[in-house]
Design an enzyme around this catalytic site. Structure first.
Site, mmCIF file in Angstrom:
data_model
loop_
_atom_site.group_PDB
_atom_site.id
_atom_site.type_symbol
_atom_site.label_atom_id
_atom_site.label_comp_id
_atom_site.label_asym_id
_atom_site.label_seq_id
_atom_site.Cartn_x
_atom_site.Cartn_y
_atom_site.Cartn_z
ATOM 1 N N GLN A 193 0.841 -1.224 0.025
ATOM 2 C CA GLN A 193 -0.117 -0.006 -0.056
ATOM 3 C C GLN A 193 0.949 1.257 -0.089
ATOM 4 O OE1 GLN A 193 -3.159 -0.308 -0.507
ATOM 5 N NE2 GLN A 193 -4.261 -1.322 0.941
ATOM 6 N N SER A 194 0.597 2.236 -0.564
ATOM 7 C CA SER A 194 1.269 3.513 -1.047
ATOM 8 C C SER A 194 1.673 4.305 0.398
ATOM 9 C CB SER A 194 0.794 4.431 -1.949
ATOM 10 O OG SER A 194 0.713 3.773 -3.046
ATOM 11 N N SER A 195 0.950 4.274 1.393
ATOM 12 C CA SER A 195 0.992 4.822 2.632
ATOM 13 C C SER A 195 0.583 4.095 3.773
ATOM 14 C CB SER A 195 0.305 6.343 2.610
ATOM 15 O OG SER A 195 -1.110 6.204 2.520
#
Length: 246
Positions: free
Chosen positions: A22-24
């Site tokens: 997941q990006s963050s």
């Protein structure tokens, strides 16, 4: 049926790598359905013939952007293991989970082709040694990179609109705050302002950030630090990175 035809005995002799990202950290906490869908790809691997103990989950890049692979240890490990012939298949929910940078994606495709490693996403199984599959995977990588560009442009446009209206509020360095009118002011907390003033006096005296850190530690002084996405200020030991940034 067509998927299983691409899976050969020599693929099943090697491990199946499931890459999850997941990006963050906010997405990790809030986008739980996406995470569940990514982990659920294990079922696809077992259905294609891999044993459960052969499935290696690489999920230590959670909270990392896919814009570059330079700081993603999990992706670097994945590429290394593919290159060493350990992977029969690489699985990711979609191309953007593996890479948002087309150069990183093409690098992975090239290594998978050389190692005869299959790629699986939510849509199907691909053989990078096949021209048609390689072409489709390349287009997916290009679209993923373009999508990142659009997302960045959209965010930047929103920020610029706020700037034009005078409503944009960036994160201020420790020691500065916004008042009720939105103007930047010195932090009224005397402990914060006096510590920062002492920091610059010490820096002027000793001549370097490293020596300033040593002076603070010698005197047992702590330095103010604002918690991320918060107006709360805490006092911590001064570090070299904080001193250089200041």
């Amino acid at each position: 049926m067509r998927e299983s035809l691409k899976v050969q005995p020599h693929h099943l002799e090697r491990d199946a790598y499931l890459y999850i990202r997941q990006s963050s950290m906010r997405q990790v906490v809030e986008n739980v359905e996406s995470t569940k869908r990514q982990y659920a790809l294990r079922g696809r691997a077992t259905a294609l013939g891999w044993r459960d103990e052969q499935i290696i989950v690489v999920d230590n890049d959670q909270g990392e952007s896919g814009a570059s692979a330079a700081w993603r240890e999990g992706f670097q490990r994945l590429v290394s293991d593919v290159g060493m012939g350990r992977a029969g298949i690489v699985m990711g929910l979609e191309v953007s989970r593996l890479a948002r940078n087309n150069a990183d994606w093409q690098r992975l495709l090239e290594i998978c082709a050389l190692a005869d490693t299959l790629i699986l996403d939510e849509d199907g199984v691909y053989d990078p040694t096949s021209f048609n599959d390689r072409l489709l995977l390349g287009l997916k990588g290009t679209m993923s990179e373009a999508e990142l560009h659009v997302i960045k442009a959209r965010l930047r446009g929103g920020i610029l609109n706020k700037v034009r209206r005078g409503e944009y509020r960036c994160t201020l360095p420790t020691g500065l705050i916004y008042d009720q009118s939105g103007n930047v002011r010195l932090d009224p907390d005397t402990q914060v302002s006096e510590t920062i003033a002492h920091f610059f006096d010490t820096f002027s005296r000793v001549g370097s950030a490293c020596q300033t850190v040593k002076a603070f530690r010698k005197d047992g002084l702590l330095f103010p630090s604002r918690l991320r996405n918060s107006q709360t200020t805490v006092f911590r030991p001064l570090t070299a990175s904080t001193a250089n940034a200041s």
